[in-house]
Design a protein around this motif. Structure first.
Motif, PDB file in Angstrom:
ATOM      1  N   VAL A  18       0.846  -1.210   0.000  1.00  0.00           N
ATOM      2  CA  VAL A  18       0.000   0.000   0.000  1.00  0.00           C
ATOM      3  C   VAL A  18       0.875   1.251   0.000  1.00  0.00           C
ATOM      4  O   VAL A  18       0.592   2.216  -0.727  1.00  0.00           O
ATOM      5  CB  VAL A  18      -0.941  -0.009   1.223  1.00  0.00           C
ATOM      6  CG1 VAL A  18      -1.622   1.345   1.380  1.00  0.00           C
ATOM      7  CG2 VAL A  18      -1.977  -1.111   1.089  1.00  0.00           C
ATOM      8  N   VAL A  19       1.954   1.231   0.795  1.00  0.00           N
ATOM      9  CA  VAL A  19       2.866   2.377   0.834  1.00  0.00           C
ATOM     10  C   VAL A  19       3.484   2.614  -0.532  1.00  0.00           C
ATOM     11  O   VAL A  19       3.548   3.764  -1.016  1.00  0.00           O
ATOM     12  CB  VAL A  19       3.970   2.139   1.887  1.00  0.00           C
ATOM     13  CG1 VAL A  19       5.053   3.222   1.775  1.00  0.00           C
ATOM     14  CG2 VAL A  19       3.392   2.151   3.288  1.00  0.00           C
ATOM     15  N   VAL A  20       3.946   1.546  -1.176  1.00  0.00           N
ATOM     16  CA  VAL A  20       4.542   1.668  -2.505  1.00  0.00           C
ATOM     17  C   VAL A  20       3.544   2.256  -3.493  1.00  0.00           C
ATOM     18  O   VAL A  20       3.866   3.175  -4.265  1.00  0.00           O
ATOM     19  CB  VAL A  20       5.034   0.282  -3.006  1.00  0.00           C
ATOM     20  CG1 VAL A  20       5.396   0.347  -4.486  1.00  0.00           C
ATOM     21  CG2 VAL A  20       6.237  -0.174  -2.209  1.00  0.00           C
ATOM     22  N   THR A  21       2.302   1.752  -3.461  1.00  0.00           N
ATOM     23  CA  THR A  21       1.280   2.207  -4.408  1.00  0.00           C
ATOM     24  C   THR A  21       0.926   3.670  -4.195  1.00  0.00           C
ATOM     25  O   THR A  21       0.902   4.467  -5.147  1.00  0.00           O
ATOM     26  CB  THR A  21       0.010   1.343  -4.269  1.00  0.00           C
ATOM     27  OG1 THR A  21       0.363  -0.041  -4.473  1.00  0.00           O
ATOM     28  CG2 THR A  21      -1.030   1.746  -5.295  1.00  0.00           C
ATOM     29  N   PHE A  22       0.660   4.052  -2.942  1.00  0.00           N
ATOM     30  CA  PHE A  22       0.280   5.436  -2.662  1.00  0.00           C
ATOM     31  C   PHE A  22       1.427   6.392  -2.983  1.00  0.00           C
ATOM     32  O   PHE A  22       1.199   7.476  -3.527  1.00  0.00           O
ATOM     33  CB  PHE A  22      -0.143   5.577  -1.200  1.00  0.00           C
ATOM     34  CG  PHE A  22      -1.612   5.355  -0.973  1.00  0.00           C
ATOM     35  CD1 PHE A  22      -2.506   6.409  -1.023  1.00  0.00           C
ATOM     36  CD2 PHE A  22      -2.103   4.091  -0.728  1.00  0.00           C
ATOM     37  CE1 PHE A  22      -3.866   6.209  -0.826  1.00  0.00           C
ATOM     38  CE2 PHE A  22      -3.449   3.871  -0.531  1.00  0.00           C
ATOM     39  CZ  PHE A  22      -4.338   4.938  -0.584  1.00  0.00           C
ATOM     40  N   THR A  23       2.650   6.013  -2.633  1.00  0.00           N
ATOM     41  CA  THR A  23       3.792   6.882  -2.912  1.00  0.00           C
ATOM     42  C   THR A  23       3.987   7.061  -4.406  1.00  0.00           C
ATOM     43  O   THR A  23       4.245   8.174  -4.892  1.00  0.00           O
ATOM     44  CB  THR A  23       5.073   6.300  -2.289  1.00  0.00           C
ATOM     45  OG1 THR A  23       4.864   6.038  -0.911  1.00  0.00           O
ATOM     46  CG2 THR A  23       6.234   7.264  -2.454  1.00  0.00           C
ATOM     47  N   LEU A  26       1.144   9.394  -5.642  1.00  0.00           N
ATOM     48  CA  LEU A  26       1.260  10.765  -5.149  1.00  0.00           C
ATOM     49  C   LEU A  26       2.443  11.504  -5.767  1.00  0.00           C
ATOM     50  O   LEU A  26       2.363  12.716  -6.009  1.00  0.00           O
ATOM     51  CB  LEU A  26       1.375  10.765  -3.616  1.00  0.00           C
ATOM     52  CG  LEU A  26       0.109  10.346  -2.861  1.00  0.00           C
ATOM     53  CD1 LEU A  26       0.373  10.259  -1.371  1.00  0.00           C
ATOM     54  CD2 LEU A  26      -1.038  11.315  -3.138  1.00  0.00           C
ATOM     55  N   THR A  27       3.549  10.797  -6.019  1.00  0.00           N
ATOM     56  CA  THR A  27       4.693  11.472  -6.650  1.00  0.00           C
ATOM     57  C   THR A  27       4.331  11.952  -8.045  1.00  0.00           C
ATOM     58  O   THR A  27       4.794  13.015  -8.488  1.00  0.00           O
ATOM     59  CB  THR A  27       5.911  10.542  -6.727  1.00  0.00           C
ATOM     60  OG1 THR A  27       5.534   9.301  -7.347  1.00  0.00           O
ATOM     61  CG2 THR A  27       6.490  10.265  -5.374  1.00  0.00           C
ATOM     62  N   ARG A  28       3.497  11.178  -8.752  1.00  0.00           N
ATOM     63  CA  ARG A  28       3.087  11.589 -10.104  1.00  0.00           C
ATOM     64  C   ARG A  28       2.141  12.775 -10.082  1.00  0.00           C
ATOM     65  O   ARG A  28       1.883  13.397 -11.123  1.00  0.00           O
ATOM     66  CB  ARG A  28       2.427  10.423 -10.826  1.00  0.00           C
ATOM     67  CG  ARG A  28       3.382   9.573 -11.658  1.00  0.00           C
ATOM     68  CD  ARG A  28       4.428   8.918 -10.823  1.00  0.00           C
ATOM     69  NE  ARG A  28       5.409   8.177 -11.592  1.00  0.00           N
ATOM     70  CZ  ARG A  28       6.448   7.561 -11.074  1.00  0.00           C
ATOM     71  NH1 ARG A  28       6.651   7.614  -9.765  1.00  0.00           N
ATOM     72  NH2 ARG A  28       7.306   6.914 -11.831  1.00  0.00           N
ATOM     73  N   MET A  29       1.606  13.093  -8.898  1.00  0.00           N
ATOM     74  CA  MET A  29       0.690  14.229  -8.776  1.00  0.00           C
ATOM     75  C   MET A  29       1.427  15.521  -8.428  1.00  0.00           C
ATOM     76  O   MET A  29       0.806  16.592  -8.376  1.00  0.00           O
ATOM     77  CB  MET A  29      -0.362  13.923  -7.709  1.00  0.00           C
ATOM     78  CG  MET A  29      -1.272  12.754  -8.064  1.00  0.00           C
ATOM     79  SD  MET A  29      -2.398  12.291  -6.714  1.00  0.00           S
ATOM     80  CE  MET A  29      -3.398  13.774  -6.589  1.00  0.00           C
ATOM     81  N   ILE A  30       2.743  15.438  -8.165  1.00  0.00           N
ATOM     82  CA  ILE A  30       3.521  16.644  -7.872  1.00  0.00           C
ATOM     83  C   ILE A  30       3.570  17.518  -9.123  1.00  0.00           C
ATOM     84  O   ILE A  30       3.928  17.041 -10.207  1.00  0.00           O
ATOM     85  CB  ILE A  30       4.944  16.281  -7.420  1.00  0.00           C
ATOM     86  CG1 ILE A  30       4.908  15.443  -6.142  1.00  0.00           C
ATOM     87  CG2 ILE A  30       5.773  17.542  -7.196  1.00  0.00           C
ATOM     88  CD1 ILE A  30       6.278  14.949  -5.709  1.00  0.00           C
TER      89      ILE A  30
END
Length: 318
Positions: A18-23, A26-30
């Motif tokens: 889950v951490v890998v997926t969310f990170t 979210l990085t692609r949303m920067i």
């Protein structure tokens, strides 16, 4: 115990996924294009497109995600183009600096907070108890970034006693390194120390009012032995749980602390990675921090079982 440890270890796998997926998402949303950030706004469209292809950003999102997950499973956390190196060696090179202030701050918090909590419980409803519990409440309530800025303003700007930037140079002597550590460690230690004091007091009050403590006192056993050998031992489980939480919290709090004091650890590394749109490095630091957090909680559960074997661990330490 072995079965419990294995079960708890297996439970960390979906958490890390889950951490890998969310990170990743979210990085692609920067905002901003990593290729443009790397090459600068004056770069030609062809150069930007070439950099995007080199960084794998032209691939479909799902393909990027699968490639990253497969790489992580093989021990490859990606390549940092802003630091020109593999992500994991970069993280490991910064880890000792973060551990230096994190562990020092936590040890300082334990040495201050736990004795105050024990003494407040023993001297319940006295001036000592009221004063230190109020201070503990203030300590818990202070935002770490505000505390860091106040420490800088007081001890560096106004008094000029301590340096504020960097971590010093051992070539200039041990004091140069220690003096640079004092403010970051105080910043990291204040909130955990206040938390330890409050939790220790609450747990000790329950222990010292128990019947077995009254029986020990009636037998004429020295008060310090009753408090520290018997009552404190039975008050340990909640303190151990909080210790694990505070260790992980101090590790996360180092991000703000290192930024304030320009300490060259994982905190400044991830801030620079975000500013540079370095997706691989952001993902690597977050995943590494998550692994540390999960590992610390697993160790806490093991210690909890050793201290109190009667506790059920079907759902973890409680």
């Amino acid at each position: 115990m072995a079965k419990t440890i294995i079960r708890r270890a297996l439970q960390t796998i979906p958490v890390l996924l889950v951490v890998v997926t969310f990170t990743f998402v979210l990085t692609r949303m920067i905002p901003g294009d990593p290729a443009v950030t790397m090459l600068g706004p004056q770069a030609s469209p062809d150069a930007i497109e070439t950099m995007r292809e080199k960084m794998g950003l032209n691939e479909p999102m799902l393909q990027q995600y699968m490639s990253y997950v497969l790489g992580v499973l093989q021990g490859d956390f990606g390549y940092s183009y802003s630091y020109n190196g593999a992500v994991m060696p970069i993280i490991l090179s910064r880890l000792p600096s973060t551990l230096m202030i994190t562990i020092t701050g936590l040890v300082l918090a334990i040495l201050v907070g736990i004795p105050i909590g024990v003494e407040s419980a023993v001297k319940q409803n006295t001036a000592f108890d009221y004063i230190f519990m109020v201070l503990a409440l203030v300590g818990v309530s202070m935002p770490i970034f505000w505390l860091g800025l106040m420490l800088v303003l007081t001890f560096s700007v106004n008094l000029g006693w301590l340096p504020v930037m960097g971590m010093g140079n051992i070539a200039k002597g041990a004091w140069d390194v220690v003096s640079h550590m004092i403010l970051p460690c105080l910043c990291l230690a204040t909130i955990p120390a206040a938390t330890f004091a409050r939790i220790t007091r609450s747990s000790m009050l329950e222990s010292i009012n128990a019947d077995y403590v009254k029986a020990l006192r009636s037998r004429g056993i020295k008060e310090s032995v009753v408090i520290w050998k018997h009552a404190f031992k039975n008050a340990l489980p909640p303190i151990v749980t909080v210790l694990g939480i505070q260790l992980a919290g101090a590790f996360a709090g180092a991000i703000l602390t290192e930024t304030i004091f320009s300490w060259p650890g994982l905190g400044t590394l991830i801030v620079n990675a975000v500013n540079g749109r370095d997706y691989a490095l952001i993902q690597g630091v977050v995943l590494f921090s998550a692994v540390v957090f999960v590992f610390v909680n697993l160790v806490v559960d093991i210690v909890y079982m050793i201290i109190n074997p009667k506790v059920s661990y079907e759902g973890g330490a409680r």
